[in-house]
Design a protein around this motif. Structure first.
Motif, PDB file in Angstrom:
ATOM      1  N   LYS A 191     -48.006  13.107  23.328  1.00 35.98           N
ATOM      2  CA  LYS A 191     -47.384  11.833  22.959  1.00 35.98           C
ATOM      3  C   LYS A 191     -47.426  11.636  21.442  1.00 35.98           C
ATOM      4  O   LYS A 191     -46.407  11.320  20.824  1.00 35.98           O
ATOM      5  CB  LYS A 191     -48.121  10.699  23.679  1.00 35.98           C
ATOM      6  CG  LYS A 191     -47.497   9.334  23.525  1.00 35.98           C
ATOM      7  CD  LYS A 191     -48.156   8.368  24.521  1.00 35.98           C
ATOM      8  CE  LYS A 191     -47.800   6.930  24.210  1.00 35.98           C
ATOM      9  NZ  LYS A 191     -48.714   6.304  23.253  1.00 35.98           N
ATOM     10  N   ASP A 192     -48.598  11.856  20.861  1.00 30.33           N
ATOM     11  CA  ASP A 192     -48.731  11.647  19.420  1.00 30.33           C
ATOM     12  C   ASP A 192     -47.940  12.679  18.624  1.00 30.33           C
ATOM     13  O   ASP A 192     -47.320  12.352  17.608  1.00 30.33           O
ATOM     14  CB  ASP A 192     -50.215  11.702  19.017  1.00 30.33           C
ATOM     15  CG  ASP A 192     -51.007  10.568  19.669  1.00 30.33           C
ATOM     16  OD1 ASP A 192     -50.364   9.577  20.088  1.00 30.33           O
ATOM     17  OD2 ASP A 192     -52.243  10.694  19.777  1.00 30.33           O
ATOM     18  N   GLU A 213     -31.460  11.552  15.194  1.00 30.22           N
ATOM     19  CA  GLU A 213     -32.363  10.451  15.525  1.00 30.22           C
ATOM     20  C   GLU A 213     -32.823  10.676  16.964  1.00 30.22           C
ATOM     21  O   GLU A 213     -32.015  10.621  17.896  1.00 30.22           O
ATOM     22  CB  GLU A 213     -31.616   9.121  15.395  1.00 30.22           C
ATOM     23  CG  GLU A 213     -32.473   7.917  15.687  1.00 30.22           C
ATOM     24  CD  GLU A 213     -31.614   6.656  15.844  1.00 30.22           C
ATOM     25  OE1 GLU A 213     -31.019   6.215  14.842  1.00 30.22           O
ATOM     26  OE2 GLU A 213     -31.530   6.148  16.975  1.00 30.22           O
ATOM     27  N   VAL A 214     -34.103  11.010  17.122  1.00 35.99           N
ATOM     28  CA  VAL A 214     -34.614  11.449  18.420  1.00 35.99           C
ATOM     29  C   VAL A 214     -35.377  10.321  19.121  1.00 35.99           C
ATOM     30  O   VAL A 214     -36.350   9.794  18.582  1.00 35.99           O
ATOM     31  CB  VAL A 214     -35.552  12.671  18.262  1.00 35.99           C
ATOM     32  CG1 VAL A 214     -36.127  13.092  19.613  1.00 35.99           C
ATOM     33  CG2 VAL A 214     -34.817  13.835  17.607  1.00 35.99           C
ATOM     34  N   THR A 215     -34.900   9.966  20.306  1.00 37.86           N
ATOM     35  CA  THR A 215     -35.698   9.095  21.164  1.00 37.86           C
ATOM     36  C   THR A 215     -36.274   9.976  22.266  1.00 37.86           C
ATOM     37  O   THR A 215     -35.532  10.706  22.926  1.00 37.86           O
ATOM     38  CB  THR A 215     -34.838   7.983  21.786  1.00 37.86           C
ATOM     39  OG1 THR A 215     -34.270   7.206  20.741  1.00 37.86           O
ATOM     40  CG2 THR A 215     -35.685   7.089  22.682  1.00 37.86           C
ATOM     41  N   THR A 216     -37.594   9.914  22.403  1.00 37.02           N
ATOM     42  CA  THR A 216     -38.239  10.808  23.357  1.00 37.02           C
ATOM     43  C   THR A 216     -38.730  10.010  24.564  1.00 37.02           C
ATOM     44  O   THR A 216     -39.329   8.941  24.409  1.00 37.02           O
ATOM     45  CB  THR A 216     -39.421  11.532  22.681  1.00 37.02           C
ATOM     46  OG1 THR A 216     -38.920  12.247  21.546  1.00 37.02           O
ATOM     47  CG2 THR A 216     -40.082  12.523  23.642  1.00 37.02           C
ATOM     48  N   ILE A 217     -38.441  10.532  25.735  1.00 37.61           N
ATOM     49  CA  ILE A 217     -38.930   9.906  26.971  1.00 37.61           C
ATOM     50  C   ILE A 217     -39.792  10.942  27.682  1.00 37.61           C
ATOM     51  O   ILE A 217     -39.326  12.056  27.954  1.00 37.61           O
ATOM     52  CB  ILE A 217     -37.763   9.488  27.890  1.00 37.61           C
ATOM     53  CG1 ILE A 217     -36.739   8.633  27.127  1.00 37.61           C
ATOM     54  CG2 ILE A 217     -38.292   8.754  29.123  1.00 37.61           C
ATOM     55  CD1 ILE A 217     -35.462   8.359  27.917  1.00 37.61           C
ATOM     56  N   ILE A 218     -41.039  10.608  27.944  1.00 39.80           N
ATOM     57  CA  ILE A 218     -41.877  11.552  28.692  1.00 39.80           C
ATOM     58  C   ILE A 218     -42.431  10.893  29.940  1.00 39.80           C
ATOM     59  O   ILE A 218     -42.782   9.714  29.944  1.00 39.80           O
ATOM     60  CB  ILE A 218     -43.012  12.157  27.818  1.00 39.80           C
ATOM     61  CG1 ILE A 218     -43.819  11.078  27.100  1.00 39.80           C
ATOM     62  CG2 ILE A 218     -42.436  13.141  26.811  1.00 39.80           C
ATOM     63  CD1 ILE A 218     -44.962  11.645  26.259  1.00 39.80           C
ATOM     64  N   GLU A 229     -38.800   6.815  18.606  1.00 44.36           N
ATOM     65  CA  GLU A 229     -39.565   6.067  19.593  1.00 44.36           C
ATOM     66  C   GLU A 229     -39.981   7.030  20.696  1.00 44.36           C
ATOM     67  O   GLU A 229     -39.236   7.950  21.019  1.00 44.36           O
ATOM     68  CB  GLU A 229     -38.656   4.984  20.186  1.00 44.36           C
ATOM     69  CG  GLU A 229     -39.383   3.929  20.978  1.00 44.36           C
ATOM     70  CD  GLU A 229     -38.407   2.877  21.530  1.00 44.36           C
ATOM     71  OE1 GLU A 229     -38.895   1.914  22.119  1.00 44.36           O
ATOM     72  OE2 GLU A 229     -37.184   3.041  21.376  1.00 44.36           O
ATOM     73  N   VAL A 230     -41.180   6.842  21.246  1.00 47.15           N
ATOM     74  CA  VAL A 230     -41.601   7.627  22.405  1.00 47.15           C
ATOM     75  C   VAL A 230     -41.796   6.666  23.576  1.00 47.15           C
ATOM     76  O   VAL A 230     -42.608   5.734  23.496  1.00 47.15           O
ATOM     77  CB  VAL A 230     -42.906   8.413  22.141  1.00 47.15           C
ATOM     78  CG1 VAL A 230     -43.338   9.154  23.414  1.00 47.15           C
ATOM     79  CG2 VAL A 230     -42.710   9.418  21.009  1.00 47.15           C
ATOM     80  N   LEU A 231     -41.022   6.854  24.606  1.00 48.12           N
ATOM     81  CA  LEU A 231     -41.103   6.004  25.789  1.00 48.12           C
ATOM     82  C   LEU A 231     -41.812   6.776  26.892  1.00 48.12           C
ATOM     83  O   LEU A 231     -41.504   7.939  27.123  1.00 48.12           O
ATOM     84  CB  LEU A 231     -39.693   5.601  26.248  1.00 48.12           C
ATOM     85  CG  LEU A 231     -38.838   4.907  25.176  1.00 48.12           C
ATOM     86  CD1 LEU A 231     -37.373   4.867  25.594  1.00 48.12           C
ATOM     87  CD2 LEU A 231     -39.370   3.502  24.909  1.00 48.12           C
TER      88      LEU A 231
END
Lengths: 277, 468
Positions: free
Chosen positions: A142-143, A126-131, A151-153
């Motif tokens: 982002k997309d 389960e990947v939560t991405t923060i950029i 989720e992308v934060l």
């Protein structure tokens, strides 16, 4: 000669280049890089392979034009050629089923993070991405990342997109709750960002993997120019890395060595002053 | 030449001296130091050879060049004849004529050396090879046997790989060399400086191999781009000659300071990438005012002489034994001294110090003295208590040696390697895997160009027998 199939600008001075390199496309795995030399006389530059299309025989490179050599590379239009592309080099990312992971990308590091995050998601994490980036114009992929992330934060230094501040603020929030705290963190970006992430996760001993991009020449272990101190031991980023345990990396030494040729003109001046009476 | 010379007449000739570029001039540029003999000088030197029946010199040559035969032709002013013999026996004669340690090989065995000086075989080899390059039109194209239809992959385009490729092509096999770097020659190009072996010489020798059908693919790293198993599948045999790889670290503090290089990095920047040497090179190099090179081999000499040429006021060799134990060629040591290199013997590095700005500033050293002989037969250096002192040095180059590169072997788990990671191969080049052969530094550890070439030649013979 390696044909440039396409070359487009993703963000200010950040290019996405698709290059025909069938052997590399066939053998590359997430986390690996190539050494590129645009033309005779030019430097050998390590660039992470962002993606690959085996069927088309192409690889995708993300290039931030920050120096003379990278500017020369991004100036090559579609239909042009890179003189040399060698790889894939380095060890592939160690992908395992961690459960919940956080993938953190800063600047061009987000492009390097992309194949890794994708592979982690495909392995069932389960990947939560923060950029993060300086401003909204520097927020990339982002997309693409959202396609497989829970989720992308987004954080920007000027607040023009997402949360104002640094990626570490979002990571700290995730870590604050047992329901969202990641089992492993993957951080790729500028050295200060990776160091900050590693310091944040250190007290809780959360596995933290960083991808290093030191100065390199051959990329095959021959020159040792890319040596970094990991757990006090010299490691070669090209053959032992480029990914290492962020809690073991001597970031200060890495940061300093990265400045070698930026500061060497200044050093030359200093020497000349010393020589003259 | 109508009347053959008598032995007495031959013995009366003194050994020729190699003309050299003056030390004051050459220490500021990268031009070749040894200028080569004139035709007259070469013929006269060739006449010194007494054409012994018992060809000891040939036994002293790792590739078995027919030395008296080519020298005999040269003595008779038959240059095409001499060139044909030489090029048949040696894939890279213009290279060997420059970098071989003849004084410990063919010339060490020369009968004339017993009472007086050996025939200058190396100089003559170089003369004939250079003549052949400039006069290739006068040389008939080499007749090749009919194609065998067999395909051989060679890993690495250095001296062992090039030699094996030449031999295999001459045996009628299809040969492709895979090279990891972007250019040919391996250590000949990235390691040996222009002033000892001009790159143009490598280009011509490599082109000569291409002309007999050897294909070369650069930018292919075996173990990464392709695996040994893939190569084996697509070829009837594989010869591994990917060289010595990883620099051995000094394991002293300060080794990661800026201004500290491995010999491989320093030489690769200057030789392969042209840093500090070619006006259009983009690759940078730290030139250094006080340069300390640690080590006593030929690589150390190459580094220190390069440092002088890049403008070092003080270029120093730091070596823990005495000059008598130095593995470098006598000629290299002599040339280095003439160029103003300082030799700090019985000196061992202890630490690299900085002034707090991240740059190397000095090398802390320890004086040594020689004790009892060690396993290598050389007297072991032992530290002199309380003798540490600091030498100012802004560039420090580690030239103590290299270990085996693991890229290929890491992806070939069935291939036998020893505890140092070197591939286990006998003199014939056989490994434990059928159809897989190996030679050069990946088998020997760090050795010389000519020993690697000897391995290439031997392995090619073994491979031809295997394919028959």
């Amino acid at each position: 000669m390696f044909e440039v199939v396409s070359n487009d600008i993703l963000a200010p001075s950040l290019h996405r280049m698709v290059v025909r390199a069938p052997r590399v496309a066939a053998s590359r795995k997430p986390g690996q890089f190539v050494i590129v030399r645009s033309a005779p006389g030019e430097e050998r530059i390590p660039l992470t392979i962002g993606d690959a299309d085996k069927a088309a025989g192409t690889i995708t490179l993300f290039i931030q034009a920050i120096g003379a050599s990278t500017r020369t590379i991004v100036a090559i239009p579609a239909g042009g050629f890179l003189r040399d592309v060698a790889g894939p080099l380095g060890l592939p990312t160690h992908i395992e089923q961690w459960g919940r992971v956080a993938c953190i990308g800063g600047g061009v590091g987000t492009a390097v993070l992309y194949p890794l995050a994708k592979a982690l998601a495909e392995a069932g994490n389960e990947v939560t991405t923060i950029i993060g980036g300086r401003a909204d114009a520097y927020i990339i992929l982002k997309d693409e990342l959202a396609a497989f992330s829970k989720e992308v934060l987004v954080t920007t230094e000027d607040g023009s997109m997402g949360r104002k501040g640094f990626v570490t603020a979002e990571l700290a929030d995730l870590m604050a709750s047992p329901d969202t705290c990641p089992k492993a963190v993957f951080a790729i970006g500028p050295v200060p960002m990776m160091r900050a992430v590693a310091e944040l996760t250190r007290p809780q001993s959360i596995t933290t993997i960083v991808s290093l991009n030191p100065i390199m020449i051959d990329g095959t272990g021959m020159c040792g120019g890319c040596r970094v101190l990991v757990g006090g031991q010299p490691k070669f980023a090209c053959v032992d890395g480029p990914e290492f345990d962020g809690h073991q990396v001597d970031f200060e030494n890495l940061f300093d060595r990265l400045s070698t040729y930026r500061s060497h003109e200044a050093a030359d001046c200093k020497l000349n002053r010393q020589v003259k009476p | 030449m109508t009347v053959p010379m008598t032995t007495k007449e031959r013995l009366a000739i003194d050994r020729v001296r190699m003309p050299e570029l003056a030390a004051t001039i050459r220490s500021t540029n990268f031009e070749e130091v040894n200028r080569g003999l004139t035709r007259e000088e070469a013929i006269r030197e060739a006449q010194r050879c007494i054409q012994c029946k018992n060809r000891q010199c040939v036994a002293g040559c790792p590739v078995g060049v027919s030395i008296p035969e080519f020298i005999g032709r040269l003595a008779e002013n038959d240059l095409p004849g001499a060139a044909r013999i030489l090029q048949h026996d040696n894939a890279l004669p213009a290279v060997c004529g420059r970098v071989c340690p003849q004084e410990t090989q063919c010339e060490a065995k020369c009968v004339r050396g017993i009472k007086g000086e050996a025939v200058a075989i190396g100089y003559l080899e170089r003369f004939v090879a250079d003549w052949a390059m400039e006069n290739s039109a006068q040389l008939t194209t080499e007749p090749l046997p009919p194609a065998t239809g067999k395909k051989v992959a060679v890993v690495g385009c250095g001296p062992a790989g090039l030699t094996a490729a030449g031999e295999l092509a001459r045996a009628g096999h299809g040969v492709v060399i895979f090279e990891a770097l972007h250019d040919t020659g391996g250590v000949l190009r990235y390691g040996i400086p222009e002033f000892r072996l001009p790159k143009a010489i490598i280009d011509v020798e490599v082109d000569r191999l291409r002309a007999i059908g050897v294909a070369i693919e650069c930018n292919v790293i075996i173990g990464k781009t392709l695996t040994l198993a893939q190569l084996r599948q697509d070829h009837d045999a594989v010869f591994i000659a990917n060289g010595a790889g990883l620099p051995t670290m000094l394991n002293i503090s300060g080794e990661n300071l800026k201004g500290v290089y491995s010999a491989n990095e320093y030489l690769t920047r200057v030789n392969l990438m042209g840093a500090g040497r070619l006006a259009d090179a983009s690759t940078p190099i730290i030139r250094g005012r006080n340069v300390a090179v640690i080590g006593g081999g030929n690589t150390a000499m190459d580094c220190v002489r390069t440092a002088r040429r890049l403008g070092a006021e003080r270029a120093m060799i730091i070596y823990r034994r005495s000059e008598a134990e130095m593995p470098a060629r006598v000629e290299e040591i002599k040339h280095a001294k003439e160029e103003g290199v300082e030799f700090l013997m019985l000196t061992a590095p202890v630490a690299i110090l900085s002034e707090g700005d991240g740059w190397a500033a000095s090398l802390r050293c320890q004086r040594m003295e020689l004790g009892e002989p060690d396993a290598s037969g050389r007297r072991k250096p032992v530290p002199v208590e309380g003798s540490q002192y600091d030498i100012p040095a802004d560039v420090i180059i580690n030239a103590v040696g290299t270990g085996a590169n693991p890229l290929l072997t890491a992806t070939a788990p069935d291939l036998d390697v020893n505890k140092w990671g070197n591939i286990v191969a006998g003199e014939s080049g056989l490994t434990n895997l059928e159809g897989v052969f190996a030679g050069g530094d990946i088998v020997r550890g760090g050795a010389t160009v000519i020993l690697a070439m000897g391995d290439g030649k031997q392995a090619a013979a073994t491979i031809s027998a295997f394919l028959a």
